[in-house]
Structures are given as C-alpha cells and as structure tokens.
Design a protein around this motif. Structure first.
Motif, PDB file in Angstrom:
ATOM      1  N   THR A  75     -32.338  15.744  -5.585  1.00  0.00           N
ATOM      2  CA  THR A  75     -32.561  14.585  -4.694  1.00  0.00           C
ATOM      3  C   THR A  75     -33.508  15.305  -3.762  1.00  0.00           C
ATOM      4  O   THR A  75     -33.330  16.846  -2.685  1.00  0.00           O
ATOM      5  N   GLY A  76     -34.958  14.999  -3.971  1.00  0.00           N
ATOM      6  CA  GLY A  76     -35.940  15.497  -3.160  1.00  0.00           C
ATOM      7  C   GLY A  76     -36.303  16.629  -3.571  1.00  0.00           C
ATOM      8  O   GLY A  76     -36.786  17.537  -2.395  1.00  0.00           O
ATOM      9  N   GLY A  77     -36.059  17.128  -4.481  1.00  0.00           N
ATOM     10  CA  GLY A  77     -36.743  18.312  -5.236  1.00  0.00           C
ATOM     11  C   GLY A  77     -35.943  19.454  -4.620  1.00  0.00           C
ATOM     12  O   GLY A  77     -36.963  20.313  -4.159  1.00  0.00           O
ATOM     13  N   ASP A  78     -34.829  19.047  -3.496  1.00  0.00           N
ATOM     14  CA  ASP A  78     -34.437  20.493  -2.966  1.00  0.00           C
ATOM     15  C   ASP A  78     -32.971  21.361  -3.028  1.00  0.00           C
ATOM     16  O   ASP A  78     -31.692  20.626  -3.357  1.00  0.00           O
ATOM     17  N   VAL A  79     -33.636  22.329  -3.873  1.00  0.00           N
ATOM     18  CA  VAL A  79     -32.424  22.607  -4.478  1.00  0.00           C
ATOM     19  C   VAL A  79     -31.354  23.283  -4.168  1.00  0.00           C
ATOM     20  O   VAL A  79     -29.778  23.633  -4.489  1.00  0.00           O
ATOM     21  N   ARG A  80     -31.271  23.673  -2.118  1.00  0.00           N
ATOM     22  CA  ARG A  80     -30.291  23.318  -1.407  1.00  0.00           C
ATOM     23  C   ARG A  80     -29.383  23.017  -1.233  1.00  0.00           C
ATOM     24  O   ARG A  80     -28.221  23.208  -0.759  1.00  0.00           O
ATOM     25  N   ARG A  81     -29.325  21.706  -2.113  1.00  0.00           N
ATOM     26  CA  ARG A  81     -27.968  20.885  -1.781  1.00  0.00           C
ATOM     27  C   ARG A  81     -27.172  20.810  -3.190  1.00  0.00           C
ATOM     28  O   ARG A  81     -26.202  20.314  -3.071  1.00  0.00           O
ATOM     29  N   LEU A  82     -27.718  22.255  -4.311  1.00  0.00           N
ATOM     30  CA  LEU A  82     -26.920  21.710  -5.381  1.00  0.00           C
ATOM     31  C   LEU A  82     -25.748  22.876  -4.988  1.00  0.00           C
ATOM     32  O   LEU A  82     -25.911  23.947  -4.183  1.00  0.00           O
ATOM     33  N   LEU A 154     -29.637  37.194 -13.816  1.00  0.00           N
ATOM     34  CA  LEU A 154     -30.115  36.780 -13.085  1.00  0.00           C
ATOM     35  C   LEU A 154     -30.876  36.309 -13.431  1.00  0.00           C
ATOM     36  O   LEU A 154     -31.936  36.074 -14.817  1.00  0.00           O
ATOM     37  N   ARG A 155     -31.388  34.715 -12.706  1.00  0.00           N
ATOM     38  CA  ARG A 155     -31.803  33.175 -13.046  1.00  0.00           C
ATOM     39  C   ARG A 155     -32.545  32.395 -12.215  1.00  0.00           C
ATOM     40  O   ARG A 155     -31.819  32.501 -10.756  1.00  0.00           O
ATOM     41  N   VAL A 156     -33.432  32.231 -12.290  1.00  0.00           N
ATOM     42  CA  VAL A 156     -34.231  31.143 -11.119  1.00  0.00           C
ATOM     43  C   VAL A 156     -34.607  30.044 -11.692  1.00  0.00           C
ATOM     44  O   VAL A 156     -34.714  29.104 -12.818  1.00  0.00           O
ATOM     45  N   TYR A 157     -34.793  28.656 -11.092  1.00  0.00           N
ATOM     46  CA  TYR A 157     -33.744  27.582 -11.036  1.00  0.00           C
ATOM     47  C   TYR A 157     -35.504  26.927 -10.326  1.00  0.00           C
ATOM     48  O   TYR A 157     -36.095  27.128  -9.410  1.00  0.00           O
ATOM     49  N   MET A 158     -36.088  25.686 -11.239  1.00  0.00           N
ATOM     50  CA  MET A 158     -36.542  25.516 -10.734  1.00  0.00           C
ATOM     51  C   MET A 158     -37.245  23.968 -10.651  1.00  0.00           C
ATOM     52  O   MET A 158     -36.214  23.092 -11.326  1.00  0.00           O
ATOM     53  N   PRO A 159     -36.999  23.122  -9.453  1.00  0.00           N
ATOM     54  CA  PRO A 159     -37.143  21.554  -9.226  1.00  0.00           C
ATOM     55  C   PRO A 159     -38.196  21.051  -9.887  1.00  0.00           C
ATOM     56  O   PRO A 159     -38.995  21.440  -9.489  1.00  0.00           O
ATOM     57  N   ASP A 160     -37.957  19.799 -10.590  1.00  0.00           N
ATOM     58  CA  ASP A 160     -38.800  19.941 -11.840  1.00  0.00           C
ATOM     59  C   ASP A 160     -38.624  18.312 -12.322  1.00  0.00           C
ATOM     60  O   ASP A 160     -38.271  18.105 -13.455  1.00  0.00           O
ATOM     61  N   GLY A 161     -39.573  16.878 -11.747  1.00  0.00           N
ATOM     62  CA  GLY A 161     -39.317  16.048 -11.625  1.00  0.00           C
ATOM     63  C   GLY A 161     -38.076  15.457 -11.669  1.00  0.00           C
ATOM     64  O   GLY A 161     -37.907  14.340 -12.813  1.00  0.00           O
ATOM     65  N   GLY A 162     -37.787  15.904 -10.548  1.00  0.00           N
ATOM     66  CA  GLY A 162     -35.860  14.915 -10.379  1.00  0.00           C
ATOM     67  C   GLY A 162     -34.866  15.813 -10.992  1.00  0.00           C
ATOM     68  O   GLY A 162     -34.099  15.337 -10.425  1.00  0.00           O
ATOM     69  N   GLY A 163     -34.937  16.834 -11.693  1.00  0.00           N
ATOM     70  CA  GLY A 163     -34.334  17.687 -12.927  1.00  0.00           C
ATOM     71  C   GLY A 163     -34.572  19.159 -12.452  1.00  0.00           C
ATOM     72  O   GLY A 163     -36.002  19.556 -11.156  1.00  0.00           O
TER      73      GLY A 163
END
Length: 273
Positions: A75-82, A154-163
């Motif tokens: 939501t809103g590209g905010d990965v801190r909410r995950l 070690l894994r890195v995730y990017m907010p991308d198009g709502g996903g």
C-alpha cells in the motif's frame, strides 16, 4: 548601502604584495617538497590476444535474478507496513525469472519459516531493515534468514507496481552485513588467516536488480582479529598453568562453517562464490 569594495587598483596592489610574500617564503620551514617525478602511465597490455573469448558464463551465481512475490500488496509503496514473516512465507512460493537455484533454502529452514506463527522461538527470519537502495525515493525491505552452519540468506525486496519484487538473493557464512549509502556490504571469512572477503551489492537500473559490483579480499581489521590464548591460573594439583579457552576453542566459539574453508559457486551449499 551596499558592501564596501576596495578600488581595483588597490586590490591589484594587495594581490601583488601577497604573491611576493608567498614566493619569498619558499625555502622556509614547513615548505612543500617534491616527492620526485611521478611514474609514467603505462597502458594495459593484452595477454594472448589470439585466445578466443568465452561465449557464456561457466557458472550461474544468481546475480541479477529477480522474483515477483505472490499475494503481497504494498500500500502506497511503503514496505514498512509489511510483516517480514508474511513476506518470507510468500517468498517460498515465488518463481524466479530464471532458475539458478540460489533462491532455494534448506528443507529444515523452509519448515521453520512455515512454522513461524506456531513456533516463533525457532523462526529463522531476523528483524528487517529498510533503506532506499534503488534511489527512487522509496525504501526497500532487507531480510535476513538464519540457515544451518551459521550461514545467512540475505534478500532484498522492492515495492513495484503495487506489489513486491525480490531484487537480490544470496547466502554465505557472514562475519557482518552493513548498509553503506545505497550499497549492501557482506563480509565473509577467508581461508587465508588475517583476511576476509568483502562483497558490495549495488542497484543496477539496466538489470533492475542488485548486482555484486565489488568483490574483494582484504586484511581483517585489527579490532576483529582473534585474541591470543591467555594462560589461566595454575592447576593446584600439578602447579602448571591451565590454558584458558580462547575465541577459537571456547564453549561459545562459533563453529567453523563450510564457507570458511571453501569458496564455491553459488549453487553449492557453502557460499556464493
């Protein structure tokens, strides 16, 4: 009233006096001294120019491999909410854009991730970190997952198009993991005493993934070198000093990992090189 400025003739005279003073000071204490002639630049020399270049890579180290994480909305590209555990569990079902095998986790680790809700004490998912690693103004999610033999995925995730898209996946027996600017830096043991590997991962806009842009072997900093064994108090029965446990033999010492004794291609179970 505007700022007072000296006439041009006065400024010229002052500059001339200052220059003369500077030139007359040469030869005084503290002067700059020449270190000699600089070495001439030498252009690279190609060795075996007739040797045909390789047409394909001998190993797939998983660099540049990405995966869309199913069922995760940002939501809103905010990965801190995950929730990091939810992300790690959803990642188990992700399909990569190519199959290097690097994203695969040991069966025991997979079982622990799936049981994080019912057995949180054994959950291998570490607390997350956040940093804008792509330069788009939005934070990425950095996850660490404990593995057997004191290795770390070690894994890195990017907010991308709502996903959510995984843009980096690697594992190693690490000494430390650091965030420095927009780089993610991993330090790992070397088989050479007093040295360690340092790998910096950076975002590559063309590949749309994090790539290992610098891979070095460096001297271990002094503050991380193992202390010398200390002699303990004398044994009252024999009168001889009893050796004290040191960092390599004590009960709390880390067990030597496979990656510390062998650097192998990423598809193996011992490291990422």
């Amino acid at each position: 009233m505007g700022p007072h400025r000296a006439p041009a003739a006065t400024r010229t005279a002052v500059s001339a006096v200052a220059l003369l003073a500077l030139l007359s000071g040469c030869g005084a204490a503290g002067e700059l001294k020449s270190a000699g002639d600089a070495p001439s630049a030498v252009e690279p020399e190609a060795l075996w120019p007739a040797l045909p270049p390789a047409s394909s890579a001998p190993y797939d180290y998983g660099e540049g491999e990405t995966a869309r994480i199913p069922g995760i909305g940002v939501t809103g590209g905010d990965v801190r909410r995950l929730d990091p555990v939810t992300v790690a569990q959803a990642d188990l079902k992700a399909k990569t854009d190519r199959d290097s095998g690097l994203d695969e986790l040991p069966d025991g680790t997979v079982r622990q991730i799936r049981a994080c809700r019912t057995a949180p004490d054994a959950c291998p998912v570490l607390p997350p970190y956040y940093r804008d690693l792509t330069g788009d103004g939005r934070d990425e999610l950095v996850l660490g997952i404990r593995m057997p033999d004191r290795q770390l995925a070690l894994r890195v995730y990017m907010p991308d198009g709502g996903g959510l898209t995984r843009i980096m996946s690697t594992y190693d027996a690490v000494i430390s993991v650091e965030l420095a600017g927009r780089d993610l830096i991993m330090r790992a043991p070397s088989v050479i005493p007093g040295y360690e590997y340092r790998t910096a991962w950076s975002w590559d806009d063309r590949q749309r993934a994090m790539l290992p842009t610098r891979d070095e072997i460096l001297r271990t900093p002094e503050h991380r070198k193992a202390p010398r064994p200390k002699r303990g108090p004398a044994d009252p029965a024999t009168g001889t000093p009893a050796p004290s446990p040191d960092a390599s033999t004590g009960p709390d010492a880390p067990a030597p990992s496979a990656a510390a004794s062998s650097r192998t291609p990423s598809g193996s179970a011992t490291g990422t090189r």
